[in-house]
Each structure stands twice: as structure tokens, then as C-alpha cells.
Design an enzyme around this catalytic site. Structure first.
Site, PDB file in Angstrom:
ATOM      1  N   LYS A  17       0.829  -1.224   0.000  1.00 49.89           N
ATOM      2  CA  LYS A  17       0.000   0.000   0.000  1.00 49.89           C
ATOM      3  C   LYS A  17       0.852   1.259   0.000  1.00 49.89           C
ATOM      4  O   LYS A  17       0.614   2.165  -0.790  1.00 49.89           O
ATOM      5  CB  LYS A  17      -0.908   0.049   1.239  1.00 49.89           C
ATOM      6  N   ARG A  93     -10.360   1.334   8.463  1.00 56.50           N
ATOM      7  CA  ARG A  93      -9.904  -0.002   8.832  1.00 56.50           C
ATOM      8  C   ARG A  93     -11.023  -0.783   9.504  1.00 56.50           C
ATOM      9  O   ARG A  93     -10.836  -1.943   9.847  1.00 56.50           O
ATOM     10  CB  ARG A  93      -8.770   0.144   9.826  1.00 56.50           C
ATOM     11  N   ARG A 130      11.099  -6.324   5.303  1.00 56.94           N
ATOM     12  CA  ARG A 130      10.828  -4.881   5.124  1.00 56.94           C
ATOM     13  C   ARG A 130      11.668  -3.991   6.050  1.00 56.94           C
ATOM     14  O   ARG A 130      11.826  -4.275   7.236  1.00 56.94           O
ATOM     15  CB  ARG A 130       9.343  -4.625   5.393  1.00 56.94           C
ATOM     16  N   ARG A 162      10.622  -1.686  11.322  1.00 58.54           N
ATOM     17  CA  ARG A 162       9.574  -1.065  12.127  1.00 58.54           C
ATOM     18  C   ARG A 162       9.369  -1.848  13.418  1.00 58.54           C
ATOM     19  O   ARG A 162       9.452  -3.071  13.422  1.00 58.54           O
ATOM     20  CB  ARG A 162       8.262  -1.067  11.318  1.00 58.54           C
ATOM     21  N   ARG A 173      -1.620  -8.152  13.665  1.00 60.23           N
ATOM     22  CA  ARG A 173      -2.148  -7.198  12.679  1.00 60.23           C
ATOM     23  C   ARG A 173      -2.897  -7.923  11.558  1.00 60.23           C
ATOM     24  O   ARG A 173      -3.939  -7.465  11.101  1.00 60.23           O
ATOM     25  CB  ARG A 173      -1.013  -6.340  12.106  1.00 60.23           C
TER      26      ARG A 173
HETATM   27  P1  ADP Z   1       0.101  -1.763   8.819  1.00 59.68           P
HETATM   28  O1  ADP Z   1      -0.952  -1.622   7.770  1.00 59.68           O
HETATM   29  O2  ADP Z   1       1.376  -2.322   8.316  1.00 59.68           O
HETATM   30  O3  ADP Z   1      -0.383  -2.477  10.054  1.00 59.68           O
HETATM   31  P2  ADP Z   1       0.043   1.152   9.340  1.00 59.68           P
HETATM   32  O4  ADP Z   1       1.306   1.912   9.154  1.00 59.68           O
HETATM   33  O5  ADP Z   1      -1.086   1.415   8.412  1.00 59.68           O
HETATM   34  O6  ADP Z   1       0.533  -0.346   9.344  1.00 59.68           O
HETATM   35  O7  ADP Z   1      -0.493   1.356  10.833  1.00 59.68           O
HETATM   36  C1  ADP Z   1       0.331   1.127  11.945  1.00 59.68           C
HETATM   37  C2  ADP Z   1      -0.511   1.076  13.218  1.00 59.68           C
HETATM   38  O8  ADP Z   1      -1.164   2.346  13.409  1.00 59.68           O
HETATM   39  C3  ADP Z   1      -1.643   0.069  13.232  1.00 59.68           C
HETATM   40  O9  ADP Z   1      -1.223  -1.230  13.600  1.00 59.68           O
HETATM   41  C4  ADP Z   1      -2.585   0.700  14.272  1.00 59.68           C
HETATM   42  O10 ADP Z   1      -2.076   0.509  15.574  1.00 59.68           O
HETATM   43  C5  ADP Z   1      -2.472   2.177  13.964  1.00 59.68           C
HETATM   44  N1  ADP Z   1      -3.475   2.622  12.961  1.00 59.68           N
HETATM   45  C6  ADP Z   1      -3.200   3.124  11.715  1.00 59.68           C
HETATM   46  N2  ADP Z   1      -4.329   3.427  11.052  1.00 59.68           N
HETATM   47  C7  ADP Z   1      -5.353   3.107  11.887  1.00 59.68           C
HETATM   48  C8  ADP Z   1      -6.769   3.164  11.778  1.00 59.68           C
HETATM   49  N3  ADP Z   1      -7.375   3.615  10.656  1.00 59.68           N
HETATM   50  N4  ADP Z   1      -7.513   2.735  12.829  1.00 59.68           N
HETATM   51  C9  ADP Z   1      -6.944   2.293  13.948  1.00 59.68           C
HETATM   52  N5  ADP Z   1      -5.617   2.196  14.134  1.00 59.68           N
HETATM   53  C10 ADP Z   1      -4.809   2.598  13.113  1.00 59.68           C
END
Ligand code: ADP
Length: 226
Positions: A17, A93, A130, A162, A173
Site C-alpha cells: 500500500k 480499517r 521490510r 519497524r 495485525r
Molecule cells: P500496517 O498496515 O502495516 O499495520 P500502518 O502503518 O497502516 O501499518 O499502521 C500502523 C498502526 O497504526 C496500526 O497497527 C494501528 O495501531 C495504527 N493505525 C493506523 N491506522 C489506523 C486506523 N485507521 N484505525 C486504527 N488504528 C490505526
């Protein structure tokens, strides 16, 4: 200039993404809004939002819908987005976030939701390898390293693994993705807003597929969205 766009990009962790959103943001000259990047920045700056987010993010748990949507609403109100649109990455999400987003955007809805599909076995391999830049979020991997050491080619920041790319947090996740985010695919499909695109192969090939899906949709709508 190319027309702007109002897009959401869905896909499991490691589907690409971040990389695709960056390419699309250049292609359509629109802002890439990544909730994960915004939250990581808040953690780095030690803001009150960052302090609330830190533990949840390390475990791979989701933050509350209201908190996230408040942050997204504030960003959406800025002029770059009002003028050209956005590419939303990491939000919505949950179905509740999707409903709140639709209300926030009304009366002009999303142009399209793109679901990048990659088999789980492949995302697990990608996530283990990654590496990301702590400053600008550029993506690297053990096989596609920066040119000099672990220094970002784009901004000179430090490139690291990360904190939530541990085996336990990745498993959590992916589980949350299946339970809470995958239902959004049906939700958007039922609204006629979804395009599914294969995310396997070279990143440039995936970008081409996504752009084609967007242009096909634009053409079906008589050359314009919304
Ligand atoms: P990934 O998709 O690899 O899990 P992201 O960088 O999109 O990682 O998000 C990292 C973290 O940030 C998530 O695991 C969550 O804790 C938080 N987060 C990000 N976007 C949201 C969202 N829309 N709703 C709730 N938590 C979020």
C-alpha cells in the site's frame, strides 16, 4: 494538469500500500494521507496522541475509531486536499470508520476504493524483509537496500525495521485485518465503489494495473468522477 482523485487503498500488511500510494500520489498529483505515518510522527514528536498510540501500535492493535477519524478529519480540511483530493492509506480499517468517512466526505463521495490483493504467504515474506526510513517512511527491504548503508536514498534518514514488524505483532495485525478490515471489501463492493487489483509482481506493474482500474472507472463515468 491531470485530474485529481479521491481514493482509498486497502490491502493487508505488506501488500505494498505505502509504495503504491506514493506512486499514485505522484501520478495524480494528490496528497498521500497515511494514518500509520501520521501516528508514527505523533509518537516521534511525543504529542498526547502519540503517547496514547505508542503501546497499541507496538502490539499491532487498532486505535479507537473516534480518535482516528478526528485526526483524519483535521487533515482532510486542509487546502491541498480540498483542491486536488487524496489517497487514503490505512483508513478506514473498520466498517464504522468507513461510515464516518462517508459522512465526512459528503456530499462528494470517494471516486474509488482499490483493494491490492496479495496472498498471505507472500506478505509474510515481504514483512520479514521490510525496512523503512524513520523520517520519510520510504520502503526498502533486505534485497532492495539503500545505496549507502542504511541511510535513506530519498531524505538521508535512518532506515530501520519497524517496531511492529515483529513476528507477534505481524500475526496480530493480520488477524485484526481479517476480522475488522476485510469486511470493508464487501461493504465497498456492495456500494459499487471497489476495484480489486493483483499486487503481485514488480511495483511498477502493480501501479499500471491500479491506474488502469482508475481510468476505466473514470471512462465509465464519462471522464469524470463523483
Ligand atoms: P500496517 O498496515 O502495516 O499495520 P500502518 O502503518 O497502516 O501499518 O499502521 C500502523 C498502526 O497504526 C496500526 O497497527 C494501528 O495501531 C495504527 N493505525 C493506523 N491506522 C489506523 C486506523 N485507521 N484505525 C486504527 N488504528 C490505526
Amino acid at each position: 494538469m491531470v485530474a485529481g482523485a479521491r481514493l482509498v487503498v486497502l490491502g493487508k500488511q505488506g501488500a505494498g500500500k505505502g509504495t503504491q500510494c506514493l506512486s499514485l500520489s505522484h501520478h495524480y498529483v494528490v496528497t498521500h494521507v497515511s494514518t500509520g505515518d501520521m501516528l508514527r510522527e505523533a509518537v516521534k514528536q511525543g504529542t498526547s496522541l502519540g503517547m496514547k498510540a505508542k503501546k497499541l501500535m507496538e502490539r499491532g492493535d487498532l486505535l479507537g475509531d473516534d480518535l482516528i477519524m478526528e485526526m483524519v478529519a483535521a487533515r482532510m480540511a486542509e487546502s491541498d486536499i480540498k483542491d486536488r483530493g487524496f489517497i487514503l492509506d490505512g483508513c478506514p480499517r473498520t466498517v464504522s470508520q468507513a461510515q464516518m468517512l462517508a459522512e465526512l466526505l459528503a456530499p462528494v463521495d470517494l471516486d474509488l476504493v482499490i483493494d491490492i490483493e496479495v496472498p498471505t504467504s507472500q506478505v509474510l515474506r515481504r514483512l520479514a524483509s521490510r525496512r523503512v526510513c524513520v523520517d520519510c517512511g520510504a520502503n526498502y527491504s533486505l534485497t532492495q537496500r539503500p545505496l549507502i548503508g542504511w541511510t535513506c536514498d530519498v531524505c538521508g534518514g535512518e532506515v530501520i525495521q519497524r517496531e511492529d514488524d515483529t513476528e507477534v505483532a505481524i500475526a496480530n495485525r493480520l488477524e485484526i485485518y481479517e476480522a475488522q478490515t476485510a469486511p470493508l471489501i464487501d461493504w465497498y463492493q456492495q456500494r459499487g465503489q471497489l476495484a480489486s487489483v493483483s499486487g503481485t509482481g514488480a511495483p511498477e506493474a502493480v501501479t499500471k494495473r491500479i491506474v488502469k482500474a482508475i481510468e476505466d472507472r473514470r471512462n465509465r463515468k464519462g471522464g469524470r468522477f463523483s
